[in-house]
Design an enzyme around this catalytic site. Structure first.
Site, PDB file in Angstrom:
ATOM      1  N   GLU A 238     114.789 -18.904  -5.343  1.00 10.19           N
ATOM      2  CA  GLU A 238     115.178 -17.664  -4.681  1.00 10.19           C
ATOM      3  C   GLU A 238     114.301 -16.484  -5.083  1.00 10.19           C
ATOM      4  O   GLU A 238     113.841 -15.724  -4.224  1.00 10.19           O
ATOM      5  CB  GLU A 238     116.639 -17.333  -5.008  1.00 10.19           C
ATOM      6  N   SER A 239     114.107 -16.280  -6.362  1.00  7.80           N
ATOM      7  CA  SER A 239     113.485 -15.033  -6.835  1.00  7.80           C
ATOM      8  C   SER A 239     112.472 -15.236  -7.949  1.00  7.80           C
ATOM      9  O   SER A 239     111.951 -14.248  -8.473  1.00  7.80           O
ATOM     10  CB  SER A 239     114.584 -14.094  -7.352  1.00  7.80           C
TER      11      SER A 239
END
Length: 467
Positions: free
Chosen positions: A114-115
């Site tokens: 995700e990040s």
């Protein structure tokens, strides 16, 4: 030919030549190999990777995309190591929460997809934080998003919300791959894709659904990371950092407002280190009774210093504008700069504020107005339009009406317009409240924005989508 037994000592023994005296030879039969025993989860591992590996519970996915992404990550060991280092403050907490809920520990690796474990990551779809919540989904899971803070970037709150969300969509589908697809694409979109396949008599598992490329690649990325971190030899070969299986941080609340800078000093940390654990704060002040995240080995010292402090913990105060002013005028009054006031208040540096606007300005924190401001979701920022200078033609009388200098002649029916002149449109002044904030909300004339979003980490193979 029959299959060779995987257990060589259980195979039929090889016949030996008989001795000359026909006496029976003694042959020692080796015992059966020790089969893997069940994992005792009550035994505490020292290595967090071992603990994560022991909690793997999702069905493995094996396809060309998994192979591609595993090779992609392995070919970038430096980026992989940096991502692991970023995960260090957060990973143990995530694993604790997953185990408490009985969820697969592979999900602890999901923020890598995700990040890249950057709590300030921000996507073009306005998704923010480790778990990349868009504003609407964040609100759905009670993540506070206002002028003061954005809990989508809060380590504890966003992890709790993400696991709530993942658990709910797993309960909906009964399949973790479909739950992950829903997390990326949206549960409604996945449900519609399943319904279409059912109507056509097609399988409804993850590989069989028609979905966007980003969602198609989403689970293979997680599986590739699972393959890497599930292999101790590969971890060693890639030189991935060891992470101890122990809490990195603890939380506590402060009864008084406290500056981020002051909190970092009390915790004997740099401001940058403190913000990595407390990335949700949009302003330089932490509101009272807000959870503060401190390294576990510094909590007692921080609590003691906080208790013994007899001076204001914040050096900011509230200032209410009494007549229209620019930030540089206000900044000069408080011995600071317009750029600093703009940054702290989430405003454009060139903005002109109307009477009744409230700002955070340098002070001693003792102003009663600060308490009032802390009790609001956001201060009032009244953006005043620029005054438009008016000009008159040489032949006009004083009493004649004059057109604004930047008004299009066409609007006055001028000769230029009649002759087909190409005068420019009116250039109305623009007073904005700043750049889009880290929550993804757009600025308006009466609502300020937060600091500009951090760029996603460079280790991501593709651009982010959004849930």
């Amino acid at each position: 030919m029959g299959e060779t037994s995987p257990f060589s000592s259980l195979s039929m023994p090889v016949l030996l030549d008989s001795p000359a005296n026909d006496s029976l030879a003694v042959q020692e039969i080796q015992g059966a190999p020790q089969l893997p025993v069940s994992i005792d989860l009550t035994v505490r591992e020292n290595n967090l990777w071992d603990r994560i590996r022991n909690g793997f519970a999702m069905t493995d996915l094996n396809d060309d995309l998994v192979l591609y992404y595993q090779q992609w990550y392995q070919n970038r060991p430096d980026a992989l190591r940096r991502m692991v280092e970023r995960s260090r403050p957060y990973l143990h907490h995530i694993v604790e929460e997953l185990e408490a809920r009985g969820m697969p520990t592979e999900l602890a690796l999901l923020p890598m997809v995700e990040s890249s474990f950057n709590p300030n990551a921000y996507s073009r779809a306005h998704a923010s934080g480790l778990w990349q919540f868009i504003p609407s989904t964040g609100k759905r899971f009670n993540l506070e998003q206002n002028w003061w803070r954005d809990e989508r970037r809060d380590i504890v709150a966003s992890t709790n919300a993400a696991l709530d969300y993942l658990q709910s969509i797993y309960d909906m589908h009964g399949d973790w791959h479909l739950a992950l697809a829903s997390y990326n694409w949206g549960e409604g979109a996945v449900k519609r894709a399943i319904t279409k396949n059912e109507a056509r008599g097609l399988p409804t598992d993850y590989p069989s659904l028609n979905m966007p490329n980003e969602t198609r690649h989403y689970v293979p990325k997680l599986q590739a990371l699972k393959n890497i971190f599930g292999n101790p030899g590969l971890i060693a070969r890639l030189g991935l950092p060891f992470i101890p299986n122990e809490p990195y941080f603890a939380t506590l609340e402060t009864p008084r407002p406290i500056d981020v800078k002051t909190a970092a000093q009390l915790a004997n940390m740099s401001v940058e280190e403190f913000q990595r654990l407390n990335p949700s704060h949009n302003r330089p002040i932490i509101k009272p009774d807000t959870p503060v995240v401190i390294p576990a080995d510094k909590v007692d010292d921080f609590r003691s210093k906080l208790h013994d402090s007899r001076v204001p913990l914040t050096q900011w105060q509230a200032y209410t504008v009494t007549s229209a002013e620019r930030l540089e005028q206000i900044a000069a009054r408080f011995n600071t700069t317009a750029a600093e006031l703009a940054r702290v208040n989430g405003l454009s540096e060139k903005v002109r504020l109307g009477a009744g606007s409230t700002l955070l300005v340098p002070g001693n924190g003792s102003s009663s107005g600060l308490t009032s401001l802390l009790n609001t979701q956001a201060p009032q920022h009244i953006i005043e339009p620029e005054r438009i200078a008016r000009t008159c033609g040489k032949g006009n009388k004083r009493s004649a009406k004059c057109a604004p200098r930047n008004e299009s002649p066409a609007s006055k029916g001028s000769k230029t317009a009649k002759d087909g002149g190409n005068a420019g449109p009116t250039k109305a002044s623009r007073a904005t409240a700043g750049k889009p904030d880290a929550k993804g909300a757009k600025s308006t004339a009466r609502n300020t924005a937060k600091p500009p979003p951090a760029k996603p980490a460079a280790s991501q193979p593709t651009n982010k989508k959004r849930k």
